[in-house]
Design a protein around this motif. Sequence first.
Motif, PDB file in Angstrom:
ATOM      1  N   SER A  57     -15.304  74.404  72.738  1.00 24.87           N
ATOM      2  CA  SER A  57     -15.858  73.210  72.100  1.00 24.87           C
ATOM      3  C   SER A  57     -16.758  72.515  73.115  1.00 24.87           C
ATOM      4  O   SER A  57     -16.498  72.548  74.321  1.00 24.87           O
ATOM      5  N   LYS A  58     -17.806  71.889  72.620  1.00 23.28           N
ATOM      6  CA  LYS A  58     -18.751  71.181  73.481  1.00 23.28           C
ATOM      7  C   LYS A  58     -18.611  69.696  73.223  1.00 23.28           C
ATOM      8  O   LYS A  58     -18.337  69.268  72.104  1.00 23.28           O
ATOM      9  N   SER A  59     -18.838  68.899  74.252  1.00 25.09           N
ATOM     10  CA  SER A  59     -18.803  67.451  74.084  1.00 25.09           C
ATOM     11  C   SER A  59     -20.004  66.830  74.782  1.00 25.09           C
ATOM     12  O   SER A  59     -20.471  67.326  75.802  1.00 25.09           O
ATOM     13  N   TYR A  60     -20.486  65.752  74.183  1.00 24.58           N
ATOM     14  CA  TYR A  60     -21.616  65.013  74.740  1.00 24.58           C
ATOM     15  C   TYR A  60     -21.276  63.533  74.712  1.00 24.58           C
ATOM     16  O   TYR A  60     -20.847  63.003  73.687  1.00 24.58           O
ATOM     17  N   GLU A  61     -21.485  62.870  75.832  1.00 29.28           N
ATOM     18  CA  GLU A  61     -21.235  61.434  75.895  1.00 29.28           C
ATOM     19  C   GLU A  61     -22.389  60.707  75.218  1.00 29.28           C
ATOM     20  O   GLU A  61     -23.551  60.915  75.574  1.00 29.28           O
ATOM     21  N   ILE A  62     -22.064  59.868  74.239  1.00 28.90           N
ATOM     22  CA  ILE A  62     -23.115  59.139  73.539  1.00 28.90           C
ATOM     23  C   ILE A  62     -23.153  57.668  73.943  1.00 28.90           C
ATOM     24  O   ILE A  62     -24.142  57.000  73.682  1.00 28.90           O
ATOM     25  N   ALA A  63     -22.083  57.186  74.587  1.00 30.43           N
ATOM     26  CA  ALA A  63     -22.090  55.804  75.078  1.00 30.43           C
ATOM     27  C   ALA A  63     -21.012  55.623  76.134  1.00 30.43           C
ATOM     28  O   ALA A  63     -19.951  56.241  76.065  1.00 30.43           O
ATOM     29  N   CYS A  64     -21.300  54.777  77.104  1.00 32.57           N
ATOM     30  CA  CYS A  64     -20.335  54.413  78.128  1.00 32.57           C
ATOM     31  C   CYS A  64     -20.675  53.001  78.577  1.00 32.57           C
ATOM     32  O   CYS A  64     -21.834  52.697  78.863  1.00 32.57           O
ATOM     33  N   PHE A  65     -19.684  52.133  78.606  1.00 27.38           N
ATOM     34  CA  PHE A  65     -19.938  50.750  79.007  1.00 27.38           C
ATOM     35  C   PHE A  65     -18.680  50.150  79.613  1.00 27.38           C
ATOM     36  O   PHE A  65     -17.572  50.640  79.417  1.00 27.38           O
ATOM     37  N   LYS A  66     -18.865  49.101  80.396  1.00 26.46           N
ATOM     38  CA  LYS A  66     -17.790  48.403  81.093  1.00 26.46           C
ATOM     39  C   LYS A  66     -16.748  47.925  80.099  1.00 26.46           C
ATOM     40  O   LYS A  66     -17.056  47.600  78.959  1.00 26.46           O
ATOM     41  N   ARG A  67     -15.510  47.890  80.530  1.00 30.05           N
ATOM     42  CA  ARG A  67     -14.398  47.466  79.658  1.00 30.05           C
ATOM     43  C   ARG A  67     -14.590  46.021  79.214  1.00 30.05           C
ATOM     44  O   ARG A  67     -14.499  45.098  80.004  1.00 30.05           O
ATOM     45  N   ASP A  68     -14.864  45.879  77.935  1.00 26.83           N
ATOM     46  CA  ASP A  68     -14.996  44.576  77.291  1.00 26.83           C
ATOM     47  C   ASP A  68     -14.548  44.776  75.850  1.00 26.83           C
ATOM     48  O   ASP A  68     -15.203  45.507  75.094  1.00 26.83           O
ATOM     49  N   LYS A  69     -13.432  44.180  75.482  1.00 24.40           N
ATOM     50  CA  LYS A  69     -12.840  44.404  74.159  1.00 24.40           C
ATOM     51  C   LYS A  69     -13.801  44.022  73.030  1.00 24.40           C
ATOM     52  O   LYS A  69     -13.905  44.730  72.037  1.00 24.40           O
ATOM     53  N   GLY A  70     -14.532  42.919  73.170  1.00 26.12           N
ATOM     54  CA  GLY A  70     -15.483  42.496  72.145  1.00 26.12           C
ATOM     55  C   GLY A  70     -16.608  43.490  71.974  1.00 26.12           C
ATOM     56  O   GLY A  70     -16.983  43.847  70.851  1.00 26.12           O
ATOM     57  N   GLN A  71     -17.157  43.953  73.092  1.00 26.49           N
ATOM     58  CA  GLN A  71     -18.231  44.941  73.053  1.00 26.49           C
ATOM     59  C   GLN A  71     -17.713  46.250  72.457  1.00 26.49           C
ATOM     60  O   GLN A  71     -18.399  46.882  71.651  1.00 26.49           O
ATOM     61  N   TYR A  72     -16.497  46.634  72.813  1.00 23.03           N
ATOM     62  CA  TYR A  72     -15.880  47.847  72.285  1.00 23.03           C
ATOM     63  C   TYR A  72     -15.773  47.771  70.757  1.00 23.03           C
ATOM     64  O   TYR A  72     -16.105  48.736  70.062  1.00 23.03           O
ATOM     65  N   GLU A  73     -15.336  46.642  70.237  1.00 22.41           N
ATOM     66  CA  GLU A  73     -15.192  46.486  68.790  1.00 22.41           C
ATOM     67  C   GLU A  73     -16.539  46.552  68.073  1.00 22.41           C
ATOM     68  O   GLU A  73     -16.646  47.132  66.994  1.00 22.41           O
TER      69      GLU A  73
END
Length: 117
Positions: A57-73
Amino acid sequence: MDKETELRLGIKSMLSQYDHYFTRAPHTRYWLVVVDNHFEDCYSFFIYMQRFKAKLSKSYEIACFKRDKGQYEHFLSSLKQHSNLSIEYRDTRHLIKPDKMIDYDPFHGHNSLYKAQ
């Protein structure tokens, strides 16, 4: 750049990456993985793909950002609105035990039968 504009651009970039990798190739299974990475203090979103009858299986990262619960939601809700793919959630605090060690695989060079003496 204000925080709202940065968030909007981040979501736009993630959806663009999603559209780039979700090619709807025939005989291919796609799914999303969201990782709560405690080691790097960030959230990561991946798109996985696997051809039918294939083990790889192949995987590609489409987003990565600092831990912020509001931004995550915000990121997660935007992705759910944009996609109907299933989502798997992972947390690095609960890592999965790896499979057993491969001793013999002549196709990839793992051959413990002929160890150097």
